[in-house]
Design an enzyme around this catalytic site. Sequence first.
Site, PDB file in Angstrom:
ATOM      1  N   GLY A 254      33.391  35.951  44.927  1.00 17.15           N
ATOM      2  CA  GLY A 254      33.020  34.542  44.870  1.00 17.15           C
ATOM      3  C   GLY A 254      33.969  33.654  45.653  1.00 17.15           C
ATOM      4  O   GLY A 254      33.656  32.507  45.964  1.00 17.15           O
TER       5      GLY A 254
ATOM      6  N   ASP B  81      33.986  26.930  43.189  1.00 17.26           N
ATOM      7  CA  ASP B  81      34.194  26.319  44.504  1.00 17.26           C
ATOM      8  C   ASP B  81      34.681  27.261  45.593  1.00 17.26           C
ATOM      9  O   ASP B  81      34.875  26.842  46.737  1.00 17.26           O
ATOM     10  CB  ASP B  81      35.163  25.135  44.378  1.00 17.26           C
ATOM     11  CG  ASP B  81      36.519  25.557  43.813  1.00 17.26           C
ATOM     12  OD1 ASP B  81      36.742  26.780  43.658  1.00 17.26           O
ATOM     13  OD2 ASP B  81      37.344  24.670  43.539  1.00 17.26           O
TER      14      ASP B  81
ATOM     15  N   ARG C 150      45.152  39.412  51.270  1.00 13.86           N
ATOM     16  CA  ARG C 150      45.449  40.659  50.565  1.00 13.86           C
ATOM     17  C   ARG C 150      45.132  41.847  51.477  1.00 13.86           C
ATOM     18  O   ARG C 150      44.267  41.748  52.349  1.00 13.86           O
ATOM     19  CB  ARG C 150      44.581  40.794  49.313  1.00 13.86           C
ATOM     20  CG  ARG C 150      44.540  39.570  48.453  1.00 13.86           C
ATOM     21  CD  ARG C 150      44.019  39.913  47.099  1.00 13.86           C
ATOM     22  NE  ARG C 150      42.568  40.036  47.029  1.00 13.86           N
ATOM     23  CZ  ARG C 150      41.900  40.011  45.876  1.00 13.86           C
ATOM     24  NH1 ARG C 150      42.547  39.901  44.731  1.00 13.86           N
ATOM     25  NH2 ARG C 150      40.589  40.119  45.853  1.00 13.86           N
TER      26      ARG C 150
ATOM     27  N   ASP D  61      35.197  44.621  36.812  1.00 14.53           N
ATOM     28  CA  ASP D  61      35.194  44.103  38.186  1.00 14.53           C
ATOM     29  C   ASP D  61      36.617  43.951  38.708  1.00 14.53           C
ATOM     30  O   ASP D  61      36.813  43.663  39.888  1.00 14.53           O
ATOM     31  CB  ASP D  61      34.450  42.760  38.266  1.00 14.53           C
ATOM     32  CG  ASP D  61      34.955  41.761  37.246  1.00 14.53           C
ATOM     33  OD1 ASP D  61      34.958  42.088  36.048  1.00 14.53           O
ATOM     34  OD2 ASP D  61      35.369  40.657  37.639  1.00 14.53           O
TER      35      ASP D  61
HETATM   36  P1  AMP Z   1      38.181  36.985  37.953  1.00 15.43           P
HETATM   37  O1  AMP Z   1      38.046  36.919  36.466  1.00 15.43           O
HETATM   38  O2  AMP Z   1      39.179  36.022  38.528  1.00 15.43           O
HETATM   39  O3  AMP Z   1      38.416  38.372  38.434  1.00 15.43           O
HETATM   40  O4  AMP Z   1      36.791  36.497  38.574  1.00 15.43           O
HETATM   41  C1  AMP Z   1      35.546  36.861  38.073  1.00 15.43           C
HETATM   42  C2  AMP Z   1      34.473  36.426  39.023  1.00 15.43           C
HETATM   43  O5  AMP Z   1      34.523  35.013  39.225  1.00 15.43           O
HETATM   44  C3  AMP Z   1      34.543  37.042  40.404  1.00 15.43           C
HETATM   45  O6  AMP Z   1      33.223  37.257  40.840  1.00 15.43           O
HETATM   46  C4  AMP Z   1      35.210  35.964  41.219  1.00 15.43           C
HETATM   47  O7  AMP Z   1      34.896  36.051  42.592  1.00 15.43           O
HETATM   48  C5  AMP Z   1      34.625  34.707  40.612  1.00 15.43           C
HETATM   49  N1  AMP Z   1      35.482  33.534  40.802  1.00 15.43           N
HETATM   50  C6  AMP Z   1      36.666  33.264  40.192  1.00 15.43           C
HETATM   51  N2  AMP Z   1      37.161  32.088  40.626  1.00 15.43           N
HETATM   52  C7  AMP Z   1      36.284  31.592  41.532  1.00 15.43           C
HETATM   53  C8  AMP Z   1      36.225  30.417  42.338  1.00 15.43           C
HETATM   54  N3  AMP Z   1      37.168  29.479  42.287  1.00 15.43           N
HETATM   55  N4  AMP Z   1      35.159  30.264  43.146  1.00 15.43           N
HETATM   56  C9  AMP Z   1      34.187  31.197  43.201  1.00 15.43           C
HETATM   57  N5  AMP Z   1      34.179  32.311  42.469  1.00 15.43           N
HETATM   58  C10 AMP Z   1      35.211  32.525  41.639  1.00 15.43           C
HETATM   59 MG    MG Z   2      38.311  39.537  39.828  1.00 21.82          MG
END
Ligand code: AMP
Ligand code: MG
Length: 542
Positions: free
Chosen positions: A120, A153, A211, A288
């Site tokens: 995302g 965002d 990364r 994930d």
């Molecule tokens: P995470 O818990 O940070 O691993 O994220 C879980 C999901 O939310 C993943 O698909 C990320 O890409 C998405 N995600 C987290 N933060 C954002 C952001 N600011 N904008 C878009 N997608 C996000």
């Molecule tokens: Mg993640």
Amino acid sequence: MNWTSVEEEVNHAGLVDLRELNFDNSFVRELPADPLLHNVPRQVRGACYTLVDPTPTGSPQLLGWSDAVGRMLGASPPGSSTGAVAEVLGGNRVLPGMQPYAARYGGHQFGHWAGQLGDGRAITLSEIVSPDGTRYDLQLKGAGRTPYSRTADGRAVLRSSVREFMCSEAMHHLGVPTTRALSLVSTGESVVRDMFYDGNPQAEPGAVVCRVAPSFVRFGNFEILAASQELDALKRLADYVIAMHFPELGAPSAAAYVNWFEEICRRTAVMIAEWMRVGFVHGVMNTDNMSILGLTIDYGPYGWLEGFDPQWTPNTTDAEGRRYRYGNQPQIAQWNLVRLANALFPLIDDKAALEQGLAVFGETYERESSRTLAGKLGLLSLDRAGDGELVGELFEMLQQVETDMTLFFRNLSDVPVGEADDDALIQPLRKAFYDAAAITPERRSALAGWLRRYIARAGQDGVPVPERRERMNRTNPKYVLRNYLAQQSIDALEQGDASVMERVMAVLQRPYDEQPGQDELANRRPEWARNKAGCSALSCSS
Ligand code: AMP
Ligand code: MG
């Protein structure tokens, strides 16, 4: 502010400008693409990724560069903090040869299937074929919206980017399998976040981390394909990952898939045992966030144990259930591997074989955690009669009073082995106790009693004391990325001062060495940091 490399003495011979690296895009070439290109949040079908470019930002400026990663890729440090390389690493420029994409994946979050998630805010720019022939993905995190952004965002704040940049490198130097980080770029734009989820959104500086890993494929990349019954794409992704990253397993076959799953179980077990050794708590072990290569991936609300407390989690979002607490990480890893087994079942169609793979997780974890714990105690193994009790008593004592895990184990090697009274025995460990007054006379004599039994046990191995100490000091780091050190680095950077981050990162390149003049970075958490946001508790807001 100028970027500075985090290493002092570097040999740049043979390195080239990042723009001259050898780009290739096998993931894009070999796997099914989303036929649609429009960049709006949507459910994607029948694809492993969507081609999407980073969204340019105001004024990308390089704040950090890892020389070690640069060298691994064959890239020399850029000559300027705002030139072409900063533009590439900030997402403002896509180089010829790159085919940026966002990967499609799903995942189980906090124990529940969450459907499509995907990159995302991460965008893989390209693969790089490094000078030694190894392939690495260059991935920007915080580079703007993708079809997988859902309602968010696509951006990242500086504080979370600094944490990912620093911790990736710290973990690598500790010897823990991890994705790496090449650079930290400030975007010059602000990002609005409700840090405590309390209805108080604030504008914060934005940043992008680049990364680096041989692959960012997660368990969830397979789960989404199985969940939506896209079995052809599932097989193609499995075959691709095996061919690229597990070539020793040979051509695709049911047996190769089984061996592959077993190897993922093995690597995951090794990774978790290493987390436990150094006191790392990931904080969001959703499927994930589990790498198919067994690398630590997605540094979010992670934390480092200060007081040894198996119940501790840094993640406020998880404060109630504590699913991802330190002591639960092995069980969660196994639970996640069961989710992966389910996703791979259509390829393998053999429950017993998958169960055997899962058993490899258990066996490997047992073996590795016993090996690393023996190393922490300076023992050759934990196989002797009475070893289980000795370890059990230790863990109980460590929890009775708040005892810094890192300091306790590091200083354990300084406990005198000859005739010594209780006070002399305990002296090297005093720094590990957060509250000296909690060491009552009873506790003092219990600890001294344990230390005498421990020293007697160590003597049975017949290893000379200096050799035992040396082995312990290679297993028990002196320096880890204490939560407050990351926060101090962030606070300084937000004021335009990169020196704190640079100093901490330089010291963390040699976490097992005594480093004269740097002892204060090995101190236990200061009292001001006990309940300070970012130091003791973090939300997922990043
Ligand atoms: P995470 O818990 O940070 O691993 O994220 C879980 C999901 O939310 C993943 O698909 C990320 O890409 C998405 N995600 C987290 N933060 C954002 C952001 N600011 N904008 C878009 N997608 C996000
Ligand atoms: Mg993640």
